[in-house]
Design an enzyme around this catalytic site. Sequence first.
Site, PDB file in Angstrom:
ATOM      1  N   ASP A 100       0.890  -1.178   0.000  1.00  0.00           N
ATOM      2  CA  ASP A 100       0.000   0.000   0.000  1.00  0.00           C
ATOM      3  C   ASP A 100       0.923   1.221   0.000  1.00  0.00           C
ATOM      4  O   ASP A 100       1.063   1.901   1.007  1.00  0.00           O
ATOM      5  CB  ASP A 100      -0.867  -0.068   1.272  1.00  0.00           C
ATOM      6  CG  ASP A 100      -1.902   1.036   1.341  1.00  0.00           C
ATOM      7  OD1 ASP A 100      -2.447   1.413   0.294  1.00  0.00           O
ATOM      8  OD2 ASP A 100      -2.157   1.527   2.462  1.00  0.00           O
ATOM      9  N   CYS A 144      -4.708   4.913  -2.823  1.00  0.00           N
ATOM     10  CA  CYS A 144      -5.834   5.836  -2.647  1.00  0.00           C
ATOM     11  C   CYS A 144      -5.767   6.884  -3.754  1.00  0.00           C
ATOM     12  O   CYS A 144      -5.988   8.059  -3.514  1.00  0.00           O
ATOM     13  CB  CYS A 144      -5.781   6.472  -1.263  1.00  0.00           C
ATOM     14  SG  CYS A 144      -4.240   7.333  -0.944  1.00  0.00           S
TER      15      CYS A 144
HETATM   16  C1  SAM Z   1      -0.247   4.944   1.992  1.00  0.00           C
HETATM   17  S1  SAM Z   1       0.724   4.932   3.412  1.00  0.00           S
HETATM   18  C2  SAM Z   1       0.342   3.360   4.120  1.00  0.00           C
HETATM   19  C3  SAM Z   1      -0.958   3.287   4.870  1.00  0.00           C
HETATM   20  C4  SAM Z   1      -1.120   1.993   5.638  1.00  0.00           C
HETATM   21  N1  SAM Z   1      -0.961   0.838   4.785  1.00  0.00           N
HETATM   22  C5  SAM Z   1      -2.460   1.892   6.341  1.00  0.00           C
HETATM   23  O1  SAM Z   1      -3.353   1.213   5.872  1.00  0.00           O
HETATM   24  O2  SAM Z   1      -2.603   2.488   7.406  1.00  0.00           O
HETATM   25  C6  SAM Z   1       2.337   4.670   2.797  1.00  0.00           C
HETATM   26  C7  SAM Z   1       3.385   4.443   3.867  1.00  0.00           C
HETATM   27  O3  SAM Z   1       4.583   4.032   3.200  1.00  0.00           O
HETATM   28  C8  SAM Z   1       5.660   4.472   3.986  1.00  0.00           C
HETATM   29  N2  SAM Z   1       6.888   4.403   3.148  1.00  0.00           N
HETATM   30  C9  SAM Z   1       7.308   5.267   2.188  1.00  0.00           C
HETATM   31  N3  SAM Z   1       8.470   4.861   1.634  1.00  0.00           N
HETATM   32  C10 SAM Z   1       8.804   3.699   2.256  1.00  0.00           C
HETATM   33  C11 SAM Z   1       9.877   2.788   2.133  1.00  0.00           C
HETATM   34  N4  SAM Z   1      10.838   2.988   1.234  1.00  0.00           N
HETATM   35  N5  SAM Z   1       9.899   1.697   2.941  1.00  0.00           N
HETATM   36  C12 SAM Z   1       8.916   1.475   3.841  1.00  0.00           C
HETATM   37  N6  SAM Z   1       7.860   2.310   4.004  1.00  0.00           N
HETATM   38  C13 SAM Z   1       7.788   3.397   3.214  1.00  0.00           C
HETATM   39  C14 SAM Z   1       5.260   5.854   4.412  1.00  0.00           C
HETATM   40  O4  SAM Z   1       5.996   6.260   5.559  1.00  0.00           O
HETATM   41  C15 SAM Z   1       3.762   5.666   4.688  1.00  0.00           C
HETATM   42  O5  SAM Z   1       3.552   5.422   6.043  1.00  0.00           O
END
Ligand code: SAM
Length: 390
Positions: free
Chosen positions: A273, A323
């Site tokens: 996600d 989203c």
């Molecule tokens: C759309 S949000 C996820 C929402 C979550 N799945 C939920 O349902 O509550 C995307 C997330 O990806 C994380 N993110 C971004 N780059 C990342 C990376 N390289 N490795 C791990 N997480 C990452 C961000 O910090 C953010 O919290």
Amino acid sequence: MGNLDYDAPLLEALRRVYGQRLGLFIESIGTPGERLYARVNTLRVEPGVLLDRLAERGVEALRDEELPEAIYFRVRGPFRVELKDRVVVASKEAAESVALGANLYAPGVVKCPGDVRRGDEVTVVTRSGLPVGEGVAARDCREVPGSRRGLVVEVYRSLYETVRVRELPEFAEGLIYPQSLPAMYVARQLKLEPGELVVDLCAAPGGKTGHAIELSGGRVRVIAFDRSRGKVERMREELSRLGHLPFVEAWVADSRYAHEDFSWLKPDEVVVDPPCSALGVRPKLEDRKTYGSVLALVNYQLQFLRAASRMVKPGGVVIYSTCTVTVEENEEVIERILEEVECLEVDEVRVGRASRGVYGRYRELFARFHPHEHGTPGYFIAKLVKRRSC
Ligand SMILES: C[S@@+](CC[C@H](N)C(=O)[O-])C[C@H]1O[C@@H](n2cnc3c(N)ncnc32)[C@H](O)[C@@H]1O
């Protein structure tokens, strides 16, 4: 377009999805929709018991027609918000919450003029000056800079009104979790057989992780990755509030490389996600984006899918969700990963009232939620399965 500043190629990308109905889409993402959803923590309470408990206190909540764990609160409005002499400027996310009736807290303050004193009447505005809520300053503005917590404006009138879910005692007790309806369909695509290992590659704030634990009745183990240490800490707090910590490990990592850095992990199912352009998130009071920023995200999204497809066990499942609404970040990302990784197949996403994908040979297997059709945020879900022979 109001306060939405999208460049011409991005508008063209949106026209590719919505054609003549682009105006309807843009209009609907400017509003919150008529329902604010929350998920009932079924590990702790039956949805019916929770609804009765809310009703006893006069809090109106309704059951979703399809998902038993989904309840919603009605959203009313828009109402007129007066522009007072004193204004407090809120960040995009905070202004969107205030527009739905939430109070304004210190982390969401962009500008609070030094002459605002505790008790003053103020209007909370977006960066572009759109009034979203009227309220009373809860502290002197000069105390706000540098503070990471605490109430700044107690809001008594807002553009829209609904139940303040985070202020309900049921929230503090870990009985509910605010989550959109389409987001709830993501964990619903998992098999969640007892004893399975589920990896959530982009997990914070923990919405899908928590839901997977609840749907499995606490019988799966989840490893929840996020790159941000602060977000992982807040996710642990959130999962602890829900009572889920016995079933989950939350790790700080750049999960694009999880298949190398954690090569011993062989999950049965993986949730991807990733960060996206969030064009489906509503209400959108202001937004500024370019098509170039969307394309940069596509490359990022593919990296998570590569890691997921390498980690997952043969026969295992990868769920991809966003989203956002562009074909580039949704149907095309899936087509691209299928071209690269021979072992993957598309399986059907099962949802009751969503539409199917808008592009490509697998469109009938994807799920899409359209704000102007389904009353939800814009959302996309795809399901991939790794062949057993791989
Ligand atoms: C759309 S949000 C996820 C929402 C979550 N799945 C939920 O349902 O509550 C995307 C997330 O990806 C994380 N993110 C971004 N780059 C990342 C990376 N390289 N490795 C791990 N997480 C990452 C961000 O910090 C953010 O919290």
